[in-house]
Scaffold this active site. Sequence first.
Site, PDB file in Angstrom:
ATOM      1  N   SER A 144       0.872  -1.187   0.000  1.00 54.85           N
ATOM      2  CA  SER A 144       0.000   0.000   0.000  1.00 54.85           C
ATOM      3  C   SER A 144       0.902   1.227   0.000  1.00 54.85           C
ATOM      4  O   SER A 144       2.017   1.170   0.519  1.00 54.85           O
ATOM      5  CB  SER A 144      -0.857   0.013   1.261  1.00 54.85           C
ATOM      6  N   TYR A 157      -1.648  -0.501  10.447  1.00 54.28           N
ATOM      7  CA  TYR A 157      -1.831  -0.943   9.054  1.00 54.28           C
ATOM      8  C   TYR A 157      -0.596  -0.587   8.228  1.00 54.28           C
ATOM      9  O   TYR A 157      -0.051  -1.424   7.497  1.00 54.28           O
ATOM     10  CB  TYR A 157      -3.071  -0.274   8.472  1.00 54.28           C
TER      11      TYR A 157
HETATM   12  P1  NAI Z   1     -11.660  -5.871   0.531  1.00 57.89           P
HETATM   13  O1  NAI Z   1     -12.014  -5.833   1.971  1.00 57.89           O
HETATM   14  O2  NAI Z   1     -12.690  -5.460  -0.459  1.00 57.89           O
HETATM   15  O3  NAI Z   1     -11.112  -7.323   0.130  1.00 57.89           O
HETATM   16  C1  NAI Z   1     -10.242  -8.028   0.986  1.00 57.89           C
HETATM   17  C2  NAI Z   1     -10.606  -9.500   0.951  1.00 57.89           C
HETATM   18  O4  NAI Z   1      -9.721 -10.195   1.844  1.00 57.89           O
HETATM   19  C3  NAI Z   1     -12.034  -9.769   1.438  1.00 57.89           C
HETATM   20  O5  NAI Z   1     -12.714 -10.574   0.502  1.00 57.89           O
HETATM   21  C4  NAI Z   1     -11.831 -10.515   2.743  1.00 57.89           C
HETATM   22  O6  NAI Z   1     -12.855 -11.487   2.983  1.00 57.89           O
HETATM   23  C5  NAI Z   1     -10.475 -11.164   2.544  1.00 57.89           C
HETATM   24  N1  NAI Z   1      -9.838 -11.513   3.812  1.00 57.89           N
HETATM   25  C6  NAI Z   1      -9.842 -10.810   4.970  1.00 57.89           C
HETATM   26  N2  NAI Z   1      -9.174 -11.495   5.913  1.00 57.89           N
HETATM   27  C7  NAI Z   1      -8.724 -12.637   5.332  1.00 57.89           C
HETATM   28  C8  NAI Z   1      -7.985 -13.744   5.797  1.00 57.89           C
HETATM   29  N3  NAI Z   1      -7.581 -13.813   7.085  1.00 57.89           N
HETATM   30  N4  NAI Z   1      -7.703 -14.753   4.937  1.00 57.89           N
HETATM   31  C9  NAI Z   1      -8.144 -14.714   3.665  1.00 57.89           C
HETATM   32  N5  NAI Z   1      -8.877 -13.690   3.161  1.00 57.89           N
HETATM   33  C10 NAI Z   1      -9.153 -12.674   3.995  1.00 57.89           C
HETATM   34  O7  NAI Z   1     -10.360  -4.950   0.405  1.00 57.89           O
HETATM   35  P2  NAI Z   1      -9.398  -4.580  -0.816  1.00 57.89           P
HETATM   36  O8  NAI Z   1      -9.263  -3.117  -0.805  1.00 57.89           O
HETATM   37  O9  NAI Z   1      -9.782  -5.262  -2.040  1.00 57.89           O
HETATM   38  O10 NAI Z   1      -8.023  -5.178  -0.254  1.00 57.89           O
HETATM   39  C11 NAI Z   1      -7.148  -5.995  -1.028  1.00 57.89           C
HETATM   40  C12 NAI Z   1      -5.731  -5.622  -0.677  1.00 57.89           C
HETATM   41  O11 NAI Z   1      -5.465  -4.295  -1.137  1.00 57.89           O
HETATM   42  C13 NAI Z   1      -5.401  -5.630   0.808  1.00 57.89           C
HETATM   43  O12 NAI Z   1      -4.139  -6.197   1.027  1.00 57.89           O
HETATM   44  C14 NAI Z   1      -5.383  -4.157   1.169  1.00 57.89           C
HETATM   45  O13 NAI Z   1      -4.605  -3.875   2.290  1.00 57.89           O
HETATM   46  C15 NAI Z   1      -4.820  -3.559  -0.102  1.00 57.89           C
HETATM   47  N6  NAI Z   1      -5.033  -2.133  -0.304  1.00 57.89           N
HETATM   48  C16 NAI Z   1      -6.287  -1.640  -0.449  1.00 57.89           C
HETATM   49  C17 NAI Z   1      -6.480  -0.286  -0.620  1.00 57.89           C
HETATM   50  C18 NAI Z   1      -7.842   0.322  -0.771  1.00 57.89           C
HETATM   51  O14 NAI Z   1      -7.973   1.567  -0.767  1.00 57.89           O
HETATM   52  N7  NAI Z   1      -8.896  -0.453  -0.937  1.00 57.89           N
HETATM   53  C19 NAI Z   1      -5.342   0.639  -0.646  1.00 57.89           C
HETATM   54  C20 NAI Z   1      -4.066  -0.001  -0.482  1.00 57.89           C
HETATM   55  C21 NAI Z   1      -3.925  -1.335  -0.332  1.00 57.89           C
END
Ligand code: NAI
Length: 284
Positions: A144, A157
């Site tokens: 990130s 985070y």
């Molecule tokens: P999201 O919350 O929409 O998707 C994350 C997914 O990870 C969800 O489907 C959730 O069920 C799953 N998850 C959570 N805990 C888990 C576990 N213990 N084991 C397996 N799966 C698990 O969020 P997003 O934004 O799509 O996040 C994806 C990645 O992108 C993450 O690593 C996040 O930190 C990163 N990110 C997101 C940003 C944003 O603005 N949305 C910005 C920078 C990085």
Amino acid sequence: MQDFARKRALITGAASGIGRALALEAAHRGMHIVACDVAAAELGTLAKECAAAGAPSFETVALDVRDSAAVEKLAATLYAADRGIDVLFNNAGVLQLRAVWEHSTAEFDWLIGVNLLGVANGLRAFVPRMLARGTPAHIVNTGSVGGFLPAPSFGAYGASKAAIQVLTEALHHDLRARQANIGVSLLCPGAVQSKIFDAERFAGAGVEPLVGAASNMRDAVRDGAAARGLDPRAVATMSFDAVAANRFWIFPHPEMLSGLADRGASIAVGETPHFEFAKTWRIE
Ligand code: NAI
């Protein structure tokens, strides 16, 4: 890796946001898909959508990336069945916003457990098997910009994501030192439309819901990401383009790179850290 057709992608956190978009992009490129999520029920219609988009196969796996034995078992099962992984997306991540001292031990365990150790579990299980298989492969870890640009309420985070940056650069060096045919990329998004601000629904025992100022802060950042965040589909396309070009850095928000340059310059002259939300993150 130029040609993705009939290769196999494994995506953690595939049920939502960036992970879901990565699965659909993999499908568009004709890949077999192994879609993993702790919330497997939320993978819902993704199988059908991926089949319609061109994926020759789609496998749903209920997987908590913190469970190293489960990750190891998944890798062993796949490789025993000659279904090795060509592109691994260590994408699952969670977020909770608080002042650094307000995170409970359980909350730190959760954030670091998913965001950092979850990636480490994926690497421990899959890299040796990729090396033994010997075919070209690629690993994309999701960091990130928060790992580069420390912000108030993003301490825990951001620390997990800064660690991912270090881990992923070291992974690149470790693989180069062994002349391995495995590319590495670090995906560093800024704000993306997703459910990341509702991650506390997975936190479990010992993690208190946000209340008061912390909750208001989360809501404001969530609203900003919903209004001005990137479409995750754009992030997925850029990620695959980076894999195709074997490019390490994936910055879907290039406008934030100047914030990085400012930070480097500020550190170089010994300035005390200062933070201006809009200026540092280039968010109006
Ligand atoms: P999201 O919350 O929409 O998707 C994350 C997914 O990870 C969800 O489907 C959730 O069920 C799953 N998850 C959570 N805990 C888990 C576990 N213990 N084991 C397996 N799966 C698990 O969020 P997003 O934004 O799509 O996040 C994806 C990645 O992108 C993450 O690593 C996040 O930190 C990163 N990110 C997101 C940003 C944003 O603005 N949305 C910005 C920078 C990085």
